[in-house]
Design a protein around this motif. Structure first.
Motif, mmCIF file in Angstrom:
data_model
loop_
_atom_site.group_PDB
_atom_site.id
_atom_site.type_symbol
_atom_site.label_atom_id
_atom_site.label_comp_id
_atom_site.label_asym_id
_atom_site.label_seq_id
_atom_site.Cartn_x
_atom_site.Cartn_y
_atom_site.Cartn_z
ATOM 1 N N CYS A 141 136.822 72.598 -23.152
ATOM 2 C CA CYS A 141 137.965 73.401 -22.704
ATOM 3 C C CYS A 141 137.662 74.875 -22.488
ATOM 4 O O CYS A 141 138.405 75.555 -21.779
ATOM 5 N N THR A 143 136.320 78.054 -20.910
ATOM 6 C CA THR A 143 135.776 78.481 -19.618
ATOM 7 C C THR A 143 134.577 79.400 -19.786
ATOM 8 O O THR A 143 133.842 79.640 -18.827
ATOM 9 N N THR A 186 145.662 65.652 -22.472
ATOM 10 C CA THR A 186 145.653 67.109 -22.269
ATOM 11 C C THR A 186 144.229 67.630 -22.175
ATOM 12 O O THR A 186 143.879 68.394 -21.265
ATOM 13 N N TYR A 187 143.398 67.219 -23.152
ATOM 14 C CA TYR A 187 142.002 67.650 -23.133
ATOM 15 C C TYR A 187 141.291 67.153 -21.860
ATOM 16 O O TYR A 187 140.456 67.864 -21.282
ATOM 17 N N ILE A 190 142.187 69.300 -18.851
ATOM 18 C CA ILE A 190 141.538 70.617 -18.888
ATOM 19 C C ILE A 190 140.050 70.492 -18.583
ATOM 20 O O ILE A 190 139.475 71.291 -17.824
ATOM 21 N N SER A 191 139.391 69.464 -19.168
ATOM 22 C CA SER A 191 137.946 69.316 -18.989
ATOM 23 C C SER A 191 137.603 68.959 -17.545
ATOM 24 O O SER A 191 136.636 69.485 -16.981
ATOM 25 N N ASP A 193 139.385 69.670 -14.897
ATOM 26 C CA ASP A 193 139.647 70.846 -14.081
ATOM 27 C C ASP A 193 138.489 71.838 -14.189
ATOM 28 O O ASP A 193 138.054 72.416 -13.189
ATOM 29 N N LYS A 194 137.956 71.997 -15.412
ATOM 30 C CA LYS A 194 136.804 72.864 -15.610
ATOM 31 C C LYS A 194 135.590 72.328 -14.852
ATOM 32 O O LYS A 194 134.873 73.072 -14.170
#
Length: 649
Positions: A141, A143, A186-187, A190-191, A193-194
């Motif tokens: 998560c 950045t 959720t994780y 986020i991961s 998207d990263k």
């Protein structure tokens, strides 16, 4: 029985064996104290032995007494120890009675401790399987942290948790499964998207035009991981296509106008004055780029490992895709083909425009044909690499058809010029200059086609229209030019032209045309043979006789036909000898106009055979009694065999 004691003892003694172990043991013991062999000693031997036995027994009793004393001491000690043990047992029983409650509590606590240890192990395993560690959450998560192999290990752990939660949903732990799945979702969002943003920046670095840069292993794993998210994966492919297409187009334009680094190789457009090299260099550059780009894409899309839930062979993408890069359930090979098509699509327009410029200014049929063969070769080769439906393949087919159309247009223009101003035959009736020039051109075309890597089966089909386009108008021109000739001379002239063209068709892909020409040649040979046969019949003088034989009524004797009496036929046959002496000279004069010695010989042979057959029929008619000739032998000066021998000689 002997009663003498001494004798009995002697007998007993003599009967004893010295090997008896008891005897030997007795003698050994006796030797210890019986040392003197005297009379007194022998008389007292028995007493000595008994006395010695008594002493030995006393000695044994004394030793046993010592042992007895020791056993009594041991017994006393054992009794004392037994009493002490009993005392200790009593004390232990007392202590046991006092601590039984404590022991029960200890056992209960020990059992609870074992249960807690098992529960702790299960809990640790559950947490390890269904939760992410703090370090993994940070890697996924944050950045601030770059994408490394540890990121993919953590992402794989997350995917495994997400998959395992499905198993919890079918048990009594549905609530736990839903809560864990919600947190993992959720994780996961986020991961991914990263990872997507990192991969976007990574794609922008893939702008080297040669497509041979080394693809990092972390990039391959990133592509493989993004396959788990349809939207992200499709977007990354679109980004990759955008970068690679622009890079390849820019590299192609640079190769055309600027050349390689440092000017080596030189710009392709420097050879624009040489159409074959110019187009060949462009197609060779694209062919090389196709190979290197495929290798690059296969390297990018290769997977180091498979994720748990989905294999890499099947990717389900939405039906609606802006670029239509991949279809639903596309395999990796199909994705590579689709990307390769899109990446090379930009080279189609500049390639097509430049080739069309060359073709517009190209009036030479041979050069146009060589260009067409060159394009067709590269079109077939590139099509095998990117597929027939690719935009570049379609463009190559279009310019191949356009180049062939330019060739046919040039051939059509030449044919129109030939028909507009046809060459007239010379006195020798040989092929005119237009035929020779066209055959030279055709040889160049066939040589080019033979070296164009076209399969024989395809060649027979593809080259047939070309042969027709070149040869058919040529023979039409010859036919127009020979319109003023007699049928005999016209047949020789056309036969010479056909044979001249036929001898040039030596390649396997011209076999069918050679057969067609052979049929036409044979038709003209038949015409020449028929015309010459009539001439020979007239020159020999037997034409009226043959005509009368063929036209008279069957019931009318030949001798009754006017002019066919015995005297008239004899006069005609007398003139035949003069003809037989000069006929070879006549045959040589007109056979010399036939270009092919094989055809000339064949025609001559057929003429001789037909004339001999006609003379043989004449002889048979004269000898036939129905025709009422008297003394036929006086009429027929020569037999048919004689005539054949004279003509053959």
């Amino acid at each position: 029985m002997n009663a003498n004691p001494l004798s009995a003892k002697l007998t007993k003694l003599l009967a004893s064996s010295l090997d008896d172990p008891k005897l030997r043991t007795s003698l050994t013991a006796l030797s210890e104290f019986y040392t003197v062999n005297a009379v007194n000693s022998r008389h007292n031997l028995r007493g000595d032995i008994e006395r010695r036995g008594t002493e030995v027994n006393y000695q044994f009793l004394r030793e046993l007494e010592k042992v007895n004393i020791q056993f009594l001491q041991l017994e006393a000690e054992m009794n004392e120890m037994n009493s002490l043990c009993q005392e200790m047992q009593d004390r232990l029983n007392l202590a046991n009675d006092k601590t039984v409650t404590l022991l029960e509590q200890t056992d209960a606590l020990r059992e609870q401790s074992n249960i807690c240890a098992v529960r702790q192990t299960i809990l640790e395993a559950f947490l390890d399987r269904f939760t992410l560690s703090e370090s993994e959450i940070t890697i996924l998560c944050s950045t601030a942290m770059d994408v490394t192999p540890a990121f993919f290990d953590a992402l794989e752990h997350l995917e495994n948790i997400h998959a395992d939660c499905n198993a919890l949903l079918i048990t009594e732990h549905q609530r736990a499964g839903l809560e864990i799945m919600d947190s993992m979702r959720t994780y996961r969002s986020i991961s991914y998207d990263k990872l997507f943003r990192w991969m976007q920046s990574e794609c922008r670095t893939m702008s080297r035009p040669d497509g041979m840069m080394e693809v990092r292993e972390v990039t391959k794993r990133a592509i493989q991981a993004l396959k788990q998210d349809d939207q992200f994966f499709r977007s990354i492919l679109e980004e990759l296509v955008h970068v690679r297409r622009n890079a390849i187009l820019r590299a192609f334009i640079d190769a055309l106008t600027r050349g390689g680094p440092g000017g080596t190789p030189r710009p392709i457009e420097l050879h624009a004055h040489d159409p074959l090299r110019y187009i060949g260099d462009m197609l060779a550059w694209i062919h090389q780029t196709v190979a290197s780009e495929r290798e690059f894409l296969e390297s990018v899309l290769s997977a180091e490992r498979k994720m748990r839930d989905r294999g890499q062979a099947e990717i389900k993408l939405p039906k609606a895709s802006p670029l239509r890069l991949v279809e639903s359930n596309a395999t990796d090979a199909e994705i590579v083909d689709s990307l390769l098509d899109k990446n090379l699509e930009g080279t189609a327009r500049p390639l097509k425009s430049r080739v069309e410029q060359v073709l517009v200014s190209q009036a030479n049929a041979i050069t146009a044909f060589k260009i067409s063969n060159l394009i067709k070769f590269y079109s077939s080769t590139i099509e095998k690499a990117i597929g027939a439906d690719a935009a570049l393949s379609k463009t190559l087919h279009e310019i191949s058809d356009a180049s062939m159309q330019v060739f046919f247009d040039a051939i059509g223009k030449q044919s129109a010029d030939l028909l507009r101003r046809p060459d007239t035959p010379g006195t020798d009736l040989g092929p005119p200059p237009a035929v020779k020039e066209t055959v030279l051109q055709l040889k160049e075309i066939m040589k080019s086609f033979d070296t164009s890597f076209v399969q024989v089966d395809e060649g027979n089909k593809d080259f047939a229209p070309i042969l027709s386009a070149v040869i058919d108008p040529l023979f039409q021109m010859c036919d127009i030019g020979a319109a003023h000739l007699s049928a005999f001379n016209r047949a020789i002239y056309m036969m010479n032209c056909l044979h001249y063209v036929q001898t040039a068709l030596v390649y396997p892909f011209t076999k069918h045309k050679v057969e067609d020409l052979e049929k036409q040649v044979q038709d003209y040979v038949d015409t020449v043979v028929d015309e010459q046969h009539m001439v020979l019949l007239k020159q020999s003088g037997i034409a009226p006789i043959i005509q009368a034989m063929e036209t008279k009524d069957e019931r009318t004797p030949l001798s009754s036909v006017p002019g066919m009496d015995a005297m008239s036929i004899s006069a005609i046959l007398l003139r035949l000898d003069h003809f037989l002496g000069s006929v070879n000279l006549d045959l040589t004069s007109w056979l010399s106009k036939i270009v092919s010695s094989r055809l000339a010989k064949s025609i001559s042979t057929q003429n001789v055979k037909m004339f001999v057959d006609a003379y043989r029929r004449l002889c048979q008619a004269v000898e036939d009694p129905k025709n009422q000739y008297e003394f036929p032998a006086t009429i027929l000066v020569r037999t048919a065999d004689d005539v054949e021998d004279l003509l053959v000689d």
